[in-house]
Scaffold this active site. Structure first.
Site, PDB file in Angstrom:
ATOM      1  CG  ASP A 460     -23.740 -50.411  60.820  1.00  0.00           C
ATOM      2  OD1 ASP A 460     -24.941 -50.736  60.978  1.00  0.00           O
ATOM      3  OD2 ASP A 460     -22.899 -50.452  61.723  1.00  0.00           O
ATOM      4  CB  VAL A 461     -29.325 -49.689  58.772  1.00  0.00           C
ATOM      5  CG1 VAL A 461     -29.452 -49.939  57.285  1.00  0.00           C
ATOM      6  CG2 VAL A 461     -29.445 -50.973  59.572  1.00  0.00           C
ATOM      7  CG  ASN A 487     -35.796 -55.753  53.852  1.00  0.00           C
ATOM      8  OD1 ASN A 487     -36.582 -56.666  54.140  1.00  0.00           O
ATOM      9  ND2 ASN A 487     -34.580 -55.969  53.400  1.00  0.00           N
ATOM     10  CE1 TYR A 554     -36.225 -60.709  63.156  1.00  0.00           C
ATOM     11  CE2 TYR A 554     -38.322 -61.799  63.522  1.00  0.00           C
ATOM     12  CZ  TYR A 554     -37.424 -61.197  62.670  1.00  0.00           C
ATOM     13  OH  TYR A 554     -37.728 -61.083  61.338  1.00  0.00           O
ATOM     14  CE  LYS A 558     -38.043 -57.621  61.558  1.00  0.00           C
ATOM     15  NZ  LYS A 558     -37.756 -56.760  60.385  1.00  0.00           N
ATOM     16  CB  THR A 590     -34.539 -63.904  53.665  1.00  0.00           C
ATOM     17  OG1 THR A 590     -34.652 -64.590  54.915  1.00  0.00           O
ATOM     18  CG2 THR A 590     -35.884 -63.778  53.031  1.00  0.00           C
TER      19      THR A 590
END
Ligand code: ZN
Length: 657
Positions: A460-461, A487, A554, A558, A590
């Site tokens: 889990d990043v 990513n 989002y 980003k 994706t």
């Protein structure tokens, strides 16, 4: 040591050459007999040529084939009669010998035959097996090795003093065999090198090998030289991360190119590296000469790479002066390191090379410790080992591997690697020769590619614990970190700002900003030690330069990581680290693009799904692979002078342009 012969299995290998393949694989299956290209086998048969002539041929293992996986195509058929005449020549240089062997092939497409082909040809038996068995070289690599060997095998083996493999060995072995072989003789013992067995059938020759080696093992048992001290409990803790990366950097600087390091830090390797007599045991040479190609003559003890390099250069100068022809020095970096704290570390231009060096060295440790119990390990003099390390024929084997790929020896970490862009990036980096660690929440990342240069970790990043674990695993498996691809991401359900919940916003910031900040921060010391300079690519979004309605969380998240990347580019330039950003758009293969999201976004622009997919200046569809190729190139040498850039991969967007 027991025979692995199995009648049912053997029946699957018809014909003499078939059985030759079968028992070669049986030898290869036991790593204490042969390791990585070591050893060779042959069979003599009568073949009919295209002109209808009957001719006796020697099928001998081709160079570049491993016994464990050899097939019929791995054997080269050579006309035997001219080989017997070659063995009678007074002199034959290596290039002359190889040329003569190549011209005696019956199939022009067959591989280069083993350099021991002439020796196989002169032995009269139909099947001939040759190994570098651990137990055999343990006995011969001792001060009274020859006497022990003669007492042990008696007239069953003709003893051949050490001589360089190739023509000289074949000639000497042929002479000794003619003079000394008797009715009891079933093989040859090559001092400090290995053992040959032979027989009328594949099974007889193979089982004689097993029996001869079992005698050596029994001798070691009887002499109290088999059981090695059992080390204390396995610590299995990762090696110190930064020190490992520093060692890797020093090795790469010495070699002149990046190397992957593999650390095997367990009770066995630590106990060996900590032996009081480790220098005396390890500094003379390998267990059998062809290991020098993989391990160099000796390991580095500790971490003084500069001292090792100086000694290597001095040794080269000394030995090259005595060599028959001019030699060019190979890179002087060690391939095996024994360290009090690390245990066993091996280096290679590829993960495979490092793994081969590690496996060879684990066998070498057993051989050296057992030889010590027999009275001391004795390797060949440095000149003999130099002659093998710098042997044209061995160097030619390495050269056949070709030019290494552009990212060979470098290590990448890719987040969100189980699918979509991340998976395509991992694939693009593997194809360019990098070792890759892939992280993903999805456990399928673990088994994504069953290959040694890929390590998949479920992680889990957003977890700091998982981040630390991932970096430890990266350094343990590959020695450092050169390339970081941030990513991992997820497109939040669209929500206008008037309704945007703190929870949704915080979630997006945690995933895209906080987690990537943590990765950048924790990776920096490793990236700063990357031999060719660290490189980072952040996979951001077209939403950064051209946000869309309903994508506030989002887009803001980003944008945050994009700004972090730009500042990192400014701050880390002095460390030689490049940081760039890609802004993909409308990549529909994706994980982010569920049907639901796709429909919602298309609706937000008042387009059909198909119009939405191609709604760019070029009117083209963008795939994960398109993005991955740009990411891989940004990490490669073509963009060596580019940092802080933001590159769209979106087919052209009129709002961005
Ligand atoms: Zn050999």
């Amino acid at each position: 040591m027991n025979s692995l012969w199995n009648n049912t299995e053997a029946a699957g290998f018809p014909g003499e050459l078939g059985l030759r393949v079968y028992t070669s694989r049986l030898l290869g299956r036991d790593r204490s007999l042969v390791l990585h290209g070591g050893g060779n086998t042959s069979v003599k048969t009568i073949e009919t040529t295209i002109l209808g002539d009957e001719v006796e041929v020697l099928w001998v293992k081709g160079s570049g084939w491993d016994l464990e996986t050899i097939e019929r195509a791995g054997f080269t058929a050579l006309r035997r009669a001219p080989l017997l005449r070659l063995a009678k020549l007074r002199q034959l240089t290596d290039p002359e010998m190889v040329n003569a062997l190549m011209t005696e092939r019956t199939d022009a497409a067959a591989p280069v035959p083993s350099v021991e082909a002439i020796l196989h040809a002169v032995l009269p038996a139909k099947f001939v097996d040759h190994t570098h068995a651990d137990a055999v070289v343990t006995i011969t690599n001792t001060p009274d090795g020859e006497a022990r060997a003669r007492a042990l095998w008696g007239d069953r083996l003709v003893v051949v003093p050490y001589v360089m493999p190739g023509f000289e060995l074949a000639r000497m072995a042929a002479e000794l065999f003619e003079r000394e072989a008797g009715p009891q003789t079933v093989g040859l013992l090559l001092l400090n090198h290995g053992i040959f067995s032979f027989g009328a059938s594949a099974r007889e020759s193979y089982e004689r090998m097993i029996e001869l080696v079992a005698l050596a093992e029994d001798h070691l048992h009887a002499a109290g030289a088999w059981d090695l001290p059992v080390p204390a409990a396995d610590p299995n803790t990762p090696p110190p991360r930064l020190e490992t990366a520093r060692l890797r950097r020093a090795l790469a600087d010495a070699a002149g190119f990046p190397l992957v390091l593999r650390t095997e830090r367990d009770a066995r390797t630590l106990a060996f590296a900590r032996r009081a007599d480790v220098a005396e045991l390890t500094q003379h040479g390998p267990a059998t000469p062809d290991h020098v190609i993989r391990t160099k003559r000796r390991p580095l003890l500790g971490r003084d790479v500069a001292a090792f390099t100086r000694e290597y250069q001095a040794e080269f100068t000394r030995c090259a002066a005595r060599a028959a022809e001019a030699k060019q020095m190979l890179d002087p970096a060690p391939r095996v390191i024994l360290d009090f704290e690390f245990g066993l570390v091996t280096a290679g231009r590829s993960v495979k090379d490092a793994a081969i060096a590690a496996e060879i060295y684990r066998h070498t440790m057993d051989i050296q410790e057992r030889a010590a119990l027999l009275g001391g390990f004795r390797a060949l003099p440095e000149q003999d080992l130099f002659d093998v390390e710098y042997w044209d024929l061995e160097q030619a084997k390495l050269a056949r591997a070709g030019v290494p790929p552009v990212l060979a020896g470098e290590v990448a970490l890719v987040t969100g690697a189980a699918s979509g862009i991340g998976r395509a990036v991992a694939e693009a980096l593997l194809a360019r020769g990098a070792a890759v660690v892939g992280l993903d929440l999805d456990p399928k990342v673990v088994g994504l590619w069953p290959r040694a240069d890929f390590l998949g970790l479920q992680a889990d990043v957003t977890s700091r614990e998982d981040l630390e674990r991932a970096l430890d695993a990266t350094v343990t498996a590959f020695g450092g970190l050169d390339l970081l691809v941030l990513n991992a991401g997820a497109f939040a359900q669209g929500s206008p700002i008037a309704n945007l919940s703190d929870e949704l916003f915080r979630g997006q910031m945690a995933l895209h900003a906080d987690a990537n900040l943590a990765f950048l921060r924790a990776s920096h010391p490793l990236l700063a030690l990357a031999p060719r300079g660290g490189r980072v690519v952040v996979v951001a979004s077209k939403n950064v330069p051209a946000p869309g309605p309903g994508a506030g969380a989002y887009s803001a998240a980003k944008a945050a990581v994009t700004q972090l990347a730009r500042v990192a580019a400014l701050e880390w330039g002095k460390d030689g680290i490049r940081v760039n950003v890609v802004h993909p758009n409308a990549v529909f293969d994706t994980g982010v693009w569920t049907d639901e999201v796709l429909q919602a976004r298309a609706a937000a622009y008042e387009l059909t799904i198909d119009e939405y997919k191609r709604s760019n200046v070029l009117g083209t569809e963008i795939t994960s692979k398109d993005v991955a190729e740009v990411v891989a190139e940004l990490l490669g040498p073509r963009f060596a002078k580019t940092t802080g850039a933001q590159i769209p991969v979106d087919g052209g967007n009129d709002r961005v342009i």
